[in-house]
Write a protein that holds these residues in place. Structure first.
Motif, PDB file in Angstrom:
ATOM      1  N   THR A 259      88.266 105.081  29.997  1.00  0.00           N
ATOM      2  CA  THR A 259      88.719 104.161  31.203  1.00  0.00           C
ATOM      3  C   THR A 259      87.871 102.798  31.129  1.00  0.00           C
ATOM      4  O   THR A 259      87.041 102.826  30.207  1.00  0.00           O
ATOM      5  CB  THR A 259      88.453 104.908  32.221  1.00  0.00           C
ATOM      6  N   PHE A 260      87.855 102.200  32.042  1.00  0.00           N
ATOM      7  CA  PHE A 260      87.148 100.971  32.104  1.00  0.00           C
ATOM      8  C   PHE A 260      85.747 101.071  32.160  1.00  0.00           C
ATOM      9  O   PHE A 260      84.843 100.242  31.652  1.00  0.00           O
ATOM     10  CB  PHE A 260      87.564 100.096  33.409  1.00  0.00           C
ATOM     11  N   THR A 261      85.160 102.312  32.448  1.00  0.00           N
ATOM     12  CA  THR A 261      83.694 102.594  32.778  1.00  0.00           C
ATOM     13  C   THR A 261      83.221 102.556  31.299  1.00  0.00           C
ATOM     14  O   THR A 261      81.972 102.390  30.910  1.00  0.00           O
ATOM     15  CB  THR A 261      83.320 103.814  33.380  1.00  0.00           C
TER      16      THR A 261
ATOM     17  N   ASN B  22      92.634 112.271  27.668  1.00  0.00           N
ATOM     18  CA  ASN B  22      93.814 112.832  28.395  1.00  0.00           C
ATOM     19  C   ASN B  22      94.358 111.504  29.054  1.00  0.00           C
ATOM     20  O   ASN B  22      95.406 111.411  29.739  1.00  0.00           O
ATOM     21  CB  ASN B  22      93.291 113.540  29.834  1.00  0.00           C
ATOM     22  N   GLU B  23      93.466 110.528  28.965  1.00  0.00           N
ATOM     23  CA  GLU B  23      93.956 109.056  29.749  1.00  0.00           C
ATOM     24  C   GLU B  23      93.238 107.800  28.911  1.00  0.00           C
ATOM     25  O   GLU B  23      92.256 107.973  28.550  1.00  0.00           O
ATOM     26  CB  GLU B  23      93.713 109.011  31.185  1.00  0.00           C
ATOM     27  N   ILE B  24      93.960 106.693  28.523  1.00  0.00           N
ATOM     28  CA  ILE B  24      93.456 105.660  28.273  1.00  0.00           C
ATOM     29  C   ILE B  24      93.966 104.448  29.216  1.00  0.00           C
ATOM     30  O   ILE B  24      95.344 104.264  29.416  1.00  0.00           O
ATOM     31  CB  ILE B  24      94.148 105.475  26.763  1.00  0.00           C
ATOM     32  N   ASP B  25      93.181 103.930  30.020  1.00  0.00           N
ATOM     33  CA  ASP B  25      93.650 102.823  30.884  1.00  0.00           C
ATOM     34  C   ASP B  25      93.748 101.553  30.275  1.00  0.00           C
ATOM     35  O   ASP B  25      93.538 101.548  29.284  1.00  0.00           O
ATOM     36  CB  ASP B  25      92.934 103.049  32.079  1.00  0.00           C
ATOM     37  N   ALA B  26      94.270 100.729  31.130  1.00  0.00           N
ATOM     38  CA  ALA B  26      94.707  99.410  30.598  1.00  0.00           C
ATOM     39  C   ALA B  26      93.471  98.715  29.876  1.00  0.00           C
ATOM     40  O   ALA B  26      93.653  97.984  28.890  1.00  0.00           O
ATOM     41  CB  ALA B  26      95.307  98.538  31.608  1.00  0.00           C
ATOM     42  N   THR B  27      92.221  98.797  30.335  1.00  0.00           N
ATOM     43  CA  THR B  27      91.035  98.323  29.994  1.00  0.00           C
ATOM     44  C   THR B  27      90.543  98.909  28.770  1.00  0.00           C
ATOM     45  O   THR B  27      90.503  98.104  27.768  1.00  0.00           O
ATOM     46  CB  THR B  27      89.915  98.500  31.143  1.00  0.00           C
TER      47      THR B  27
ATOM     48  N   LEU C  45      92.724 100.383  26.790  1.00  0.00           N
ATOM     49  CA  LEU C  45      93.850  99.825  25.817  1.00  0.00           C
ATOM     50  C   LEU C  45      93.169  98.588  25.066  1.00  0.00           C
ATOM     51  O   LEU C  45      93.403  98.300  24.009  1.00  0.00           O
ATOM     52  CB  LEU C  45      95.069  99.724  26.335  1.00  0.00           C
ATOM     53  N   GLU C  46      92.948  97.584  26.120  1.00  0.00           N
ATOM     54  CA  GLU C  46      92.429  96.357  25.283  1.00  0.00           C
ATOM     55  C   GLU C  46      91.320  96.539  24.643  1.00  0.00           C
ATOM     56  O   GLU C  46      91.223  95.973  23.557  1.00  0.00           O
ATOM     57  CB  GLU C  46      92.194  95.438  26.647  1.00  0.00           C
ATOM     58  N   SER C  47      90.368  97.459  24.956  1.00  0.00           N
ATOM     59  CA  SER C  47      89.197  97.729  23.925  1.00  0.00           C
ATOM     60  C   SER C  47      89.428  98.139  22.806  1.00  0.00           C
ATOM     61  O   SER C  47      88.931  97.891  21.710  1.00  0.00           O
ATOM     62  CB  SER C  47      88.263  98.605  24.594  1.00  0.00           C
TER      63      SER C  47
ATOM     64  N   ARG D 146     102.557 106.469  26.800  1.00  0.00           N
ATOM     65  CA  ARG D 146     102.356 105.232  27.187  1.00  0.00           C
ATOM     66  C   ARG D 146     101.835 104.382  26.251  1.00  0.00           C
ATOM     67  O   ARG D 146     101.925 102.980  26.401  1.00  0.00           O
ATOM     68  CB  ARG D 146     100.806 105.506  28.017  1.00  0.00           C
ATOM     69  N   LEU D 147     101.116 104.732  25.220  1.00  0.00           N
ATOM     70  CA  LEU D 147     100.793 103.594  24.337  1.00  0.00           C
ATOM     71  C   LEU D 147     102.137 102.913  23.518  1.00  0.00           C
ATOM     72  O   LEU D 147     102.023 101.684  23.171  1.00  0.00           O
ATOM     73  CB  LEU D 147     100.002 104.364  22.866  1.00  0.00           C
TER      74      LEU D 147
ATOM     75  N   ASN E 218      80.791  95.588  32.057  1.00  0.00           N
ATOM     76  CA  ASN E 218      81.728  96.683  31.801  1.00  0.00           C
ATOM     77  C   ASN E 218      82.385  97.536  32.648  1.00  0.00           C
ATOM     78  O   ASN E 218      83.401  98.230  32.688  1.00  0.00           O
ATOM     79  CB  ASN E 218      80.990  97.525  31.009  1.00  0.00           C
ATOM     80  N   LEU E 219      81.702  97.341  33.945  1.00  0.00           N
ATOM     81  CA  LEU E 219      82.276  98.157  35.114  1.00  0.00           C
ATOM     82  C   LEU E 219      83.437  97.584  35.836  1.00  0.00           C
ATOM     83  O   LEU E 219      84.096  98.265  36.723  1.00  0.00           O
ATOM     84  CB  LEU E 219      81.079  98.722  36.131  1.00  0.00           C
ATOM     85  N   LEU E 220      83.652  96.226  35.616  1.00  0.00           N
ATOM     86  CA  LEU E 220      84.989  95.697  36.032  1.00  0.00           C
ATOM     87  C   LEU E 220      85.995  95.777  35.211  1.00  0.00           C
ATOM     88  O   LEU E 220      85.937  95.511  34.188  1.00  0.00           O
ATOM     89  CB  LEU E 220      84.717  93.996  36.468  1.00  0.00           C
ATOM     90  N   SER E 221      86.990  96.452  35.810  1.00  0.00           N
ATOM     91  CA  SER E 221      88.199  96.858  34.823  1.00  0.00           C
ATOM     92  C   SER E 221      89.073  95.365  34.541  1.00  0.00           C
ATOM     93  O   SER E 221      88.948  94.519  35.276  1.00  0.00           O
ATOM     94  CB  SER E 221      89.207  97.752  35.450  1.00  0.00           C
ATOM     95  N   HIS E 222      89.559  95.252  33.403  1.00  0.00           N
ATOM     96  CA  HIS E 222      90.503  94.188  33.003  1.00  0.00           C
ATOM     97  C   HIS E 222      91.451  93.859  33.958  1.00  0.00           C
ATOM     98  O   HIS E 222      91.595  92.537  34.045  1.00  0.00           O
ATOM     99  CB  HIS E 222      90.938  94.444  31.475  1.00  0.00           C
ATOM    100  N   PRO E 223      92.256  94.847  34.525  1.00  0.00           N
ATOM    101  CA  PRO E 223      93.144  94.286  35.398  1.00  0.00           C
ATOM    102  C   PRO E 223      92.964  93.478  36.642  1.00  0.00           C
ATOM    103  O   PRO E 223      93.295  92.543  37.245  1.00  0.00           O
ATOM    104  CB  PRO E 223      93.929  95.469  35.659  1.00  0.00           C
TER     105      PRO E 223
ATOM    106  N   TYR F  36     102.285  99.500  31.539  1.00  0.00           N
ATOM    107  CA  TYR F  36     101.262 100.493  30.846  1.00  0.00           C
ATOM    108  C   TYR F  36     100.807 101.476  31.599  1.00  0.00           C
ATOM    109  O   TYR F  36     100.577 102.747  31.523  1.00  0.00           O
ATOM    110  CB  TYR F  36     100.321  99.638  29.939  1.00  0.00           C
ATOM    111  N   SER F  37     100.412 101.082  32.812  1.00  0.00           N
ATOM    112  CA  SER F  37      99.679 101.665  33.942  1.00  0.00           C
ATOM    113  C   SER F  37      99.960 101.519  35.434  1.00  0.00           C
ATOM    114  O   SER F  37      99.517 100.426  35.669  1.00  0.00           O
ATOM    115  CB  SER F  37      98.027 101.907  33.520  1.00  0.00           C
TER     116      SER F  37
ATOM    117  N   ASP G 117      96.335 100.820  37.090  1.00  0.00           N
ATOM    118  CA  ASP G 117      95.732  99.845  37.009  1.00  0.00           C
ATOM    119  C   ASP G 117      96.607  98.473  37.433  1.00  0.00           C
ATOM    120  O   ASP G 117      95.945  97.530  38.244  1.00  0.00           O
ATOM    121  CB  ASP G 117      95.865  99.624  35.412  1.00  0.00           C
TER     122      ASP G 117
ATOM    123  N   PHE H 175      88.907 105.853  39.853  1.00  0.00           N
ATOM    124  CA  PHE H 175      88.474 106.693  38.924  1.00  0.00           C
ATOM    125  C   PHE H 175      87.533 107.686  39.570  1.00  0.00           C
ATOM    126  O   PHE H 175      87.685 108.855  38.826  1.00  0.00           O
ATOM    127  CB  PHE H 175      87.235 105.487  38.270  1.00  0.00           C
TER     128      PHE H 175
END
Lengths: 585, 585
Positions: free
Chosen positions: A475-477, A507-512, A514-516, A543-544, B130-135, B395-396, B399, B430
């Motif tokens: 996740t984004f974290t 279990n999850e890949i969030d949008a952030t 995914l970009e990483s 989702r991917l 890093n703690l700010l999500s891309h969306p 995608y999500s 997000d 989260f």
């Protein structure tokens, strides 16, 4: 149908099995709680800057509403210290204490708080209470205790104090110390001393005098009533009101009035934020108490329904001349210890308070404010638990930091600032800990198709392939950290040509994230290293497929890590004498 | 020593290998960026409500500071759209746009922002980005684009607009639509159309006309300069200023003045919160750009040092008559594409802007504001990336919700509210996901000493013992859930007499989780079920020893799960023909 009704009306459940034995127990508890609640209600409404009778009103209808909607069998709702303090802070921003506008503001706060709690309950947000860490909760219960005690010190000595923070209150105390009224102090100081002694010393004394433990305990709990009777009599006999001792005066006699909260959108906007804070803090305090008591009798409470119960109680307060209420610690414990079995005890308590409001109030004319202040001081200082603070210090420094920040900010900037700071810090510390995903470089366990951490097991690896097992959802974290860490690992060894991310625990890949991973793919590709995935779970893969990632991926997605090994480093199969198998389809 | 110096002064690193070839590349890039930056600086300072020359000042000293302290080789710092918008919002709360107090407020914002970034850098808080999500980041880059574009629409048509939210700006636009100045519109509308065409159509046209791709690209990038030259000439020739077309007027000629930010504690307090927001948003935007560009050339940036670099840039702006700056997306890409290799390109750009400030400003007297507004509109609308928004939607959904909340709140309540709401929602989602710890009921794999999930493997279990493996650290987020879940599991089967929590994956038990396990112990004990722990890691055990938990624990702490099995359900050993072994000591 009936079970879904009982879900929202717990009264239907416990009401079905109500019996004469339970009735007797509930009645005894109600008498004891009523005796305790009368002085407390008067005192807390004084703390909230409201006329004493408002405290009595707030101790009737809300109890009836909770009896219908609440899930705790023994929680006693009504005015409590922290909520009274927060009501005063909010109402005094829009009106002068004691004015009709101020009373109207308190009603609106109860109404908005009721709505907020009800809506949160219907949205099933009860689990949000789990997100407040206990040290933060303990901090925002401790610090207001200190503020409240300091604010009552003036009443004990006849000194006018003002302000909402410890600094402001203590400052005004010392500025106005010349106002000290010796007659007031002669009532107030002995009252405080007596009440502290009652708490610790009366019960052992009564037992020594031959009483059983239980009656001794109950008489000790009624201590404030003796203090009230004695000081009221003293004021009346010696005409102390003439000497400047502030008294309660006339309390209107009668049942609670029907009130409609003023509809003033601008005022509502101003009070919405305080109402929200007050609701959350009231809810968290109430649920902690209810959980503790329920656990003792192996009962359960349902936080979502508790929101509805407290919401209904606050709406009831708003329509019957009250002010915000919640489940109180001290009175709930007394109710429980006195043997209450169902919320019917609350109904009887409400009736008891009603009778008192109809008959007893003339007797309270000479009741000195100093005695009420003494009641508050003794009650709130019992909430300041130094031992618990030291326990947290010993156990965890980061929890201690969050607790101290909550306490410090509450003392200098108010309850709301304290909670925001404490919650903010604990969430930040948690996110910080969550920012490094667990991962391990893995290799093949010889003779098997299993992969294990290369640092813990004897495994076979190829210098050209880096296998990284990710042990957490992305996740984004933690995505930024993963990107850096895998890039570093891959580019550190110049032989690496393929990187396989083993996603069995993802279990999850969030949008952030995914970009990483896209960025990782790109960075590795510009170093001529291919990126592969293996053991991607079904929902994650679905989702991917909805993104562009799979088109850009330089490598493949393998169904199993062993498939990846067969395709990328088949030489390891020979070296470890494992038989080739057909890839999973 | 020298490497630690180079850590804080990256210039020492790239400066050592500086060569004639790099110089040539940097010079070419600098010329192109200078041409692009002159109109942008004027336009953004207009957006910030400041005199145009301030934008030029903010494009000199900050670039020099970044060249010394920044880690990105190609980032171009200076005034940017979002930061200009936030500067206007903050400064207009304390002074009237364009007044000396307003300019002083902008200087203070730059100064405070510089201090904040510098302190964050020295505290190594770069990872916070890093703690700010891309969306959320994408949301707070998109929404201000819409606000800025709408705020500039008035300049295009000669209509005065005001406000900081989309609603307010559009409202004032329609209220004042009667002010529409046809001469202004005749300059503004063609300027917008021309600039949009330049962006998409000029490059293909030039290539069709026979130019190489690179020069065609660079000429297209210089499009705004043609628009400025043409419209300025038109205003001068046809005396349009007489007809109400607003022009830039006199821009003072000369080098940036030395300025000392006003020391006014009360004003500083008022501006501290906006300065903090502005710093964080500027940093996040800048780091995103720098990371993207660095990845393309396999370079690295260091976020902690970037904080120091941007902090130094803002302090430089504060002392040379500028206003808050950060790394801009468009200009950095141009710098990169034009072949810049080191931050020396930024130094040459600063020199270029300085020469322009000394010589060119008289030529810009007749430059219409409408042209600057057109430049801004075209620049910011390119930041609104509808495709990226749709990608996130596909995608999500969660997000997407955070992104939309950020965009919506930004449009109706400003950038700060948008960021707070978006970050708040993504953190809440989260925490909500983190509130259920992964756990599994495990049993003995026959013939081994291993324990596996009973739902996935053929394992042996005893009806009297419940073995629960916890796959995560226990913190305030998931402790409440664990307590409920384990109680339910244990009380569901009346035969269970012992519960063993297998803690092999538990790296931490925080104070809240400790209380939950204590409560679990208590609840199980009142049902005559004992609680045990196994495989507790050393550091976790050390901490538990500092609490009272181990004294209260009804069961034991086993060093291994197999020890627990031998002690609690020895019959399984016979059933699975596993040999008894001595417990681990």
């Amino acid at each position: 149908m009936s079970s879904s009704l009982a879900r929202y009306f717990p009264v239907l459940e416990w009401g079905r099995t109500y019996s004469g034995r339970i009735l007797a127990n509930d009645l005894v508890a109600a008498v004891i709680v009523t005796i305790m609640l009368i002085p407390q209600s008067l005192a807390y409404s004084m703390l909230a800057g409201l006329p004493p009778v408002i405290g009595l009103y707030a101790s009737m209808a809300p109890l009836l509403a909770y009896a219908v909607f609440g899930t705790s069998r023994t929680l006693a709702v009504g005015p409590v210290a922290v909520i009274s303090l927060m009501t005063a802070a909010a109402a005094s921003k829009v009106a002068t204490a004691g004015s009709p506008e101020y009373i109207a503001a308190a009603l609106i706060l109860a109404f908005l708080s009721g709505l907020i709690l009800l809506v949160m309950g219907l949205l099933k947000l009860g689990a949000l209470a789990n997100l407040l860490s206990h040290p933060v909760i303990s901090g925002f219960i401790t610090a207001p205790g200190l503020i409240i005690a300091s604010s009552q010190l003036g009443h004990i000595l006849g000194i006018k104090t003002s302000g909402e923070t410890l600094v402001a209150i203590v400052g005004s105390f010392f500025r106005n110390i010349g106002q000290l009224n010796p007659w007031t102090a002669m009532v107030g100081i002995p009252a405080v001393a007596f009440l502290f002694w009652v708490r610790k010393g009366l019960k052992p004394l009564l037992i020594k005098l031959g009483l059983q433990t239980r009656p001794a305990d109950l008489i000790a709990k009624a201590g404030p009533v003796f203090a009230i009777a004695l000081t009221t009599a003293a004021v009346a006999l010696f005409d102390l009101a003439e000497h400047g001792v502030k008294i309660v005066g006339t309390i209107p006699t009668g049942v609670p009035p029907l009130t409609i909260p003023l509809f003033d959108p601008q005022l509502w906007m101003q009070l919405a934020a305080p109402a929200l804070f007050l609701s959350i803090i009231g809810f968290v305090e109430s649920v902690s108490v209810a959980k503790t008591l329920a656990a003792k009798r192996r009962q359960r409470i349902r936080p979502d329904q508790e929101l509805i119960g407290l919401g209904a109680s606050n709406l009831a307060a708003a329509f019957t001349g009250g002010y915000p209420v919640t489940g109180g610690f001290a009175r709930s414990v007394v109710n429980f210890d006195a043997g209450a079995e169902t919320p019917a005890a609350g109904v009887f308590t409400a009736i008891g308070i009603g009778l008192a409001a109809l008959t007893l109030t003339p007797l309270l004319y000479f009741l000195p404010n100093a005695t009420l202040a003494a009641t508050i001081i003794v009650a709130v200082l019992s909430l300041v638990n130094i031992k618990a603070i030291l326990d947290v210090w010993r156990y965890s420094k980061s929890d201690f930091a969050a607790m101290m920040l909550t306490i410090g900010m509450t003392l200098v900037a108010g309850v709301e600032a304290g909670v925001v700071a404490g919650v903010g810090l604990s969430v930040l510390l948690f996110l910080h800990k969550a920012s490094k995903p667990h991962m391990a470089i893995v290799g093949l366990v010889p003779g098997t198709q299993h992969f294990r951490n290369i640092h813990r097991h004897e495994v076979a690896t190829s210098p050209r392939v880096l296998n990284v097992r990710i042990d957490e959802s992305l996740t984004f974290t933690n995505a930024g950290w993963l990107e850096e860490a895998v890039t570093d690992l891959a580019l550190k060894s110049p032989d690496v040509r393929d990187v396989v991310l083993m996603c069995s625990a993802v279990n999850e890949i969030d949008a952030t994230a995914l970009e990483s991973i896209e960025a990782l793919n790109h960075r590795l590709s510009s170093a001529d290293v291919r990126l592969h995935l293996s053991e991607v779970k079904g929902p994650v893969m679905d989702r991917l497929k909805r993104s562009h990632f799979l088109e850009e991926l330089t490598g493949q997605v393998f169904l199993s890590q062993f498939d990846a090994l067969q395709a990328l480093s088949p030489e390891l199969l020979l070296a470890t004498s494992v038989k080739r198998v057909a890839p999973i389809r």
